[in-house]
Design an enzyme around this catalytic site. Structure first.
Site, PDB file in Angstrom:
ATOM      1  N   LYS B  75       9.140  13.094   7.113  1.00 24.00           N
ATOM      2  CA  LYS B  75       9.465  14.054   6.225  1.00 24.00           C
ATOM      3  C   LYS B  75      10.173  12.954   5.707  1.00 24.00           C
ATOM      4  O   LYS B  75      11.456  11.948   6.257  1.00 24.00           O
ATOM      5  CB  LYS B  75       9.809  15.200   6.902  1.00 24.00           C
ATOM      6  CG  LYS B  75      11.350  16.281   6.096  1.00 24.00           C
ATOM      7  CD  LYS B  75      11.664  17.438   6.536  1.00 24.00           C
ATOM      8  CE  LYS B  75      12.559  17.628   5.836  1.00 24.00           C
ATOM      9  NZ  LYS B  75      12.628  19.683   6.644  1.00 24.00           N
ATOM     10  N   SER B 150      11.662  23.884   5.056  1.00 21.87           N
ATOM     11  CA  SER B 150      11.703  22.785   3.906  1.00 21.87           C
ATOM     12  C   SER B 150      10.339  21.558   3.860  1.00 21.87           C
ATOM     13  O   SER B 150      11.052  21.390   3.180  1.00 21.87           O
ATOM     14  CB  SER B 150      13.247  23.204   3.918  1.00 21.87           C
ATOM     15  OG  SER B 150      12.911  21.910   5.135  1.00 21.87           O
ATOM     16  N   SER B 174      12.536  25.813   9.498  1.00 19.78           N
ATOM     17  CA  SER B 174      11.998  24.379   8.526  1.00 19.78           C
ATOM     18  C   SER B 174      10.876  23.758   8.931  1.00 19.78           C
ATOM     19  O   SER B 174      10.548  23.061   8.368  1.00 19.78           O
ATOM     20  CB  SER B 174      13.678  24.107   7.945  1.00 19.78           C
ATOM     21  OG  SER B 174      14.163  24.037   6.894  1.00 19.78           O
TER      22      SER B 174
END
Ligand code: ZN
Lengths: 509, 482
Positions: B75, B150, B174
């Site tokens: 990420k 997210s 998330s």
């Protein structure tokens, strides 16, 4: 109208840790800009603070040395504000729950609020000389000043507005070397009633911090910084007046001057029926006045909240006890011991104990030359003058305790006179050579040889027929004239006792 | 099946038996990326050259761990020295990390190959990956839909075969929400289990790093690599890390699974509710006893979260001021306008909304009413769970009230968007471990996830239940058609 002044001090002390408060960067002063930095103290994304245990230990020492309670649990908070020298956009500081609470320290005040330790002032040559000190000093009164709290925080970096190769008006530069350096903030109660008391408190606090090896106490380099809250109230009134915060005072003298100035300023505003604004004022040492920096209405909302990146600081009893054992003898205890162990006058004990460096110098000297009062006189009069009353210069002074002891032994043994000893010590202070070798090299040894002294005296007698006549007629005071002239002829090296004897013998026949 | 479709443990076996090389696996992944990335858009940046070099190096050295030679996605809020870390924000668009995050370093130390950096909601703030400053990531199961957020880039990439597994961060759900919406296993470990050092902070007291994988075994393997004490993170706990793969057992005899009534009331999509009921039945068949538990402060979770998370975020994001790194407005003539212009132009709307909210709740006159009260409610929520765990080993709940929604559907209504995290947020507030795993599909073929929650530092219990459940189904073996 007569006013009573109310003063409280906030002192920031830079801790003598080797590394910063939340990272492993060195705290060395004066390096190339931004050399002492890492991602953590530059506030790079993703970095996290890790608390320096040594700094906590110093905070505990400071707390113990000032009679504070050491809190079992304290909390680091974020103080949020934007400024280019503040990399994270917040400063990590203790806020609601500080590590030390409710302590005190005692100051000695003599008449008029002057403290005896002011002999150790930044003005050189203030001691009124001659071995013997101030035997007749008035007795000191002890006053207790409360300490509200001691907390830990990290320092900010600094802005540099002038930089070689740029135009200052175009750019400012940021140096983060100091950013993240551990500080203690020591907040006093508003217990001081005169600028002299404030200075006495500050000096005592500095002395304690230096004693405990927490801070180097250097105000010019900013390792000890002081802000003062000053307010006036009509004598007898209970309620405090509006306070003004004074900043930017980098010496004891400036602290005293700034507070004096501020008292006068506030008194005249009040006398004219005006009101004091709650504000921050900067001391301008060149102009000798305080200037408004910002008013209360511009005050920041710092949005304090507990820093979620740090766990609460837990200090258990054991840790406190362990740290307590490492605490050295502090000024008050040392003063009492000096007075009793060495039979020194209170005044001497106070001056010597007010600085750890001076006290250590004194004791090292007494070890070599066990006549404390004599040593005290020399240290307080000669040595203090040489170092310009600045204890920070003691470690680098070429004149060591052993030198002073040697010189005094030379006087006792009749090799040099007391006045020559002063010259010799001055030379030691400048060169670091031993007194013995200076005396030898410069031929400063006393002349005790009868033949040499007689020759000199004969010349003096030949040159002063009138004095000889008067002396012989019974004016014995004139003996001083003959001794003095011989001393002059021998460059101070004649043994005065011998000359005395010789004059009497020669002129009585 | 192609190599990119396989799991960590399947590929590790192939590597061990010399039936595949890291180079072949990595090439298979990049071939897949070339084919589907234009549609899915899960990556912020790709590192093909360095990945192939890492693969080549892995093929030439003895295995250093289970991840040796396997292409993973990271990420884009994890720092890796010398590479860009953008957090999908304009304010960091050219930011090159000066050091490597502890968790990323642990993967590299095991010989993992880094495929690239994955898309996210800007600064990990969002539930759909539509708040990215880089572009919207699509759900591989239906390109009209969002992948969740997210960590939407991470989820979409794993689901689409664009990497074997990925890392994510979970502040309010998330990792778990996008895992549920893309048929993956996603784990949010106990707060303090994985180092946060080198992860761009959103809300420090809630953020936690975790894996997104194709099955439970992979999640255990990846968490093994990530977890452990880090002296650089003061909130990281110094506790031994058990081998999570040892927790993977097939039956649940004698186990108690708590079903909190507050998580099974109206408002949840009918198909999701039905899938959860079926899952509960399956768990019972595996030998577990399902018990009713109550978490009475559940409803306060979302408002409490948005007070505490935004307060911390407003402070954490203050360092993006245009002074030392990141975006700076070049026209500003004085300090205040430099701050204002750089931050106004650098941050996107959702991030600004949260900074303003956080600034407000921390301000002097409102601190007690909001922030302090929020902390108190947080304690109540944590106690709810402690009480519930007196009656059960793990808690089972839905992950998302709905399957993946359409791009744009909730964008104009932030409050509606915030409610997507209603089932995951309280786990973060309580600092507990939680995981999401596949438990069915809607009629239209959208994945549905279920959540397991365990006590602090007892991730093994969730892994045990998850693995037993996974073995009784084949949901995790389905792959989207792209
Ligand atoms: Zn540093």
């Amino acid at each position: 109208m007569t006013y009573e002044v109310v003063i409280g001090l906030e002192v920031h002390a830079q801790l003598l840790t080797k590394t910063k408060l939340f990272c492993a960067c060195p705290t060395v002063f004066g390096r190339e800009p931004n050399l002492n930095t890492c991602p953590v103290c530059l506030g790079q994304p993703g970095t996290l603070p890790v608390l320096n245990r040594q700094a906590v230990e110093f905070a505990i020492r400071a707390g113990l040395a000032t009679g504070c309670s050491i809190e079992a649990k304290s909390v680091f908070a974020r103080k949020n504000y934007f400024y280019p020298d503040l990399p994270k956009g917040y400063q990590i500081s203790q806020y609601e729950l500080p590590v030390c609470l409710k302590g005190h320290l005692d100051i000695e005040i003599v008449n008029g609020g002057r403290s005896p330790s002011e002999v150790n002032d930044d003005k050189p040559g203030k001691t009124d000389g001659g071995p013997g000190g101030r035997a007749g000093s008035p007795p000191a009164i002890t006053k207790r000043i409360g300490i509200t709290r001691i907390h830990m925080e990290e320092d900010a970096g600094k802005l540099v507005h002038e930089h070689p190769g740029t135009r200052a008006q175009d750019a400012s530069w940021v140096d983060f070397n100091r950013g993240g350096t551990p500080l203690l903030e020591i907040v006093s109660e508003p217990d001081m009633r005169s600028p002299q008391e404030a200075v006495a408190y500050l000096k005592k606090l500095r002395s304690i911090l230096v004693y405990a090896e927490i801070c180097d106490g250097n105000m010019e380099e900013g390792s000890l910084r002081c802000d003062a809250n000053v307010s006036l109230r009509p004598a007898g009134q209970e309620k405090f007046g509006t306070k003004v915060e004074l900043k930017n005072m980098n010496s004891f003298k400036n602290v005293e001057k700034a507070i004096f100035y501020e008292i006068d300023r506030q008194a005249s505003v009040l006398d004219e029926g005006g009101r004091i604004l709650q504000e921050t004022r900067l001391w301008d040492a060149d102009k000798g006045e305080t200037q408004s920096m910002r008013g209360k209405e511009e005050a920041h909302d710092y949005r304090y909240f507990p820093d979620p990146d740090l766990l609460p600081l837990i200090v258990d009893r054991e840790w406190v006890e362990r740290v307590g054992k490492t605490l050295p003898e502090l000024p008050d205890a040392k003063r009492a011991r000096f007075a009793s162990q060495y039979q020194l006058p209170v005044y001497d004990a106070e001056v010597l104990a007010s600085s750890r460096g001076l006290a250590d110098f004194f004791e090292a000297c007494v070890k070599e030359y066990p006549q404390p009062k004599k040593v005290s006189n020399w240290v307080m009069n000669e040595f203090l003058r040489m170092i310009g009353n600045d204890e920070a210069r003691i470690p680098s002074s070429p004149l060591k305790p052993v030198h002073l002891a040697q010189a005094m032994k030379l006087v006792d043994g009749g090799t040099i006179s007391g006045s020559v000893a002063k010259t010799v010590l001055q030379t030691v202070f400048e060169t670091g050579e031993s007194p013995q070798s200076i005396v030898e090299k410069q031929g400063l040894a006393q002349i005790s040889d009868d033949g040499a002294l007689e020759t000199a005296l004969d010349e003096v007698i030949a040159a002063s027929p009138k004095e000889v006549e008067k002396y012989k007629a019974g004016n014995e005071k004139l003996i001083g004239h003959f001794v003095g002239q011989v001393m002059k002829k021998t460059g101070g090296r004649a043994n005065p006792a011998k000359v005395n004897e010789l004059v009497k013998r020669k002129l009585s026949s | 099946m192609e190599l990119f479709d396989l799991t960590i443990h399947e590929l590790a076996d192939l590597l061990k038996q010399k039936k595949a090389s890291s180079r072949e696996i990595t090439e298979s992944v990049f071939k897949r990326i070339k084919a589907v990335e234009p549609k899915v858009r899960s990556y912020v940046s790709l590192a093909e050259e360095t990945a192939l070099a890492q693969a080549k190096k892995a093929d030439g050295t003895a295995p250093r761990g289970m991840l040796h030679g396997l292409p993973l996605g990271i990420k884009d809020n994890f720092l890796i020295e010398g590479t860009k870390t953008t957090c999908a924000s304009r304010i960091l668009e050219n930011y090159v990390a000066p050091y490597t995050a502890t968790s990323a370093q642990r993967l590299l130390d095991q010989g993992a190959v880094v495929v690239g950096k994955l898309n996210l909601d800007e600064f990990a703030m969002g539930s759909s990956t539509e708040n990215s400053g880089v572009g919207i990531t699509r759900n591989p199961w239906d390109l009209e839909r969002i992948p969740g957020g997210s960590s939407g880039g991470s989820a979409a990439a794993v689901a689409a075969g664009e990497c074997i597994a990925a890392t994510g961060t979970d502040t309010g759900g998330s990792i778990r929400l996008p895992a549920a919406l893309t048929n993956l296993v996603g784990v949010k470990p106990t707060y303090g289990r994985v180092s946060r050092y080198g992860i761009v902070a959103f809300a420090s007291s809630l953020d936690q790093v975790g894996p997104l994988t194709k099955d439970v075994t992979d999640a255990a393997i990846l968490l093994n690599a990530l977890a452990g004490h880090d002296p650089k993170d003061s909130t990281s706990l110094n506790l031994p890390v058990p081998d999570y793969t040892k927790a993977l057992q097939k039956d649940l005899k004698g186990w108690k699974v708590g079903i909190p009534k507050e998580y099974f009331i109206g408002g949840t999509d009918a198909e999701v509710a039905k899938a959860l009921q079926t899952a509960i039945e399956t768990v019972k068949k595996l030998g577990a006893e399902c018990v009713d538990v109550t978490l009475p402060h559940t409803d306060y979770g979302v408002p409490t979260y948005y007070i505490l998370a935004t307060a911390e975020a407003s402070s954490n994001l203050a360092r993006y001021d245009g002074i030392r790194f990141g975006y700076r407005n070049r026209e500003a003539k004085d300090l205040t306008s430099l701050y204002k212009k750089s931050r106004s132009e650098g941050f996107g709307p959702e991030v600004k909304r949260r900074i303003m909210l956080g600034t407000y709740v921390l301000s002097a006159g409102y601190y007690d009413a909001y922030y302090l009260r929020g902390q108190k409610v947080r304690t109540l929520i944590r106690r709810d769970f402690e009480k519930a765990f007196e009656k059960c080993d793990v808690i089972l709940t839905p992950v998302s009230p709905t399957p993946a929604w359409k791009v744009g559907e909730k964008v104009s209504d932030p409050l509606k968007m915030y409610l997507s995290d209603i089932f995951t947020i309280n786990v973060n507030l309580a600092g507990l471990p939680g995981m999401s795993l596949p438990c069915g599909f809607t009629q239209s073929g959208l994945p549905i996830g279920m959540q397991l929650i365990a006590k602090h530092f007892e991730e093994e219990r969730m892994f045990r239940v998850a693995y037993a459940y996974e073995q009784a189904n084949k949901w995790h073996q389905r792959r989207p058609k792209l």
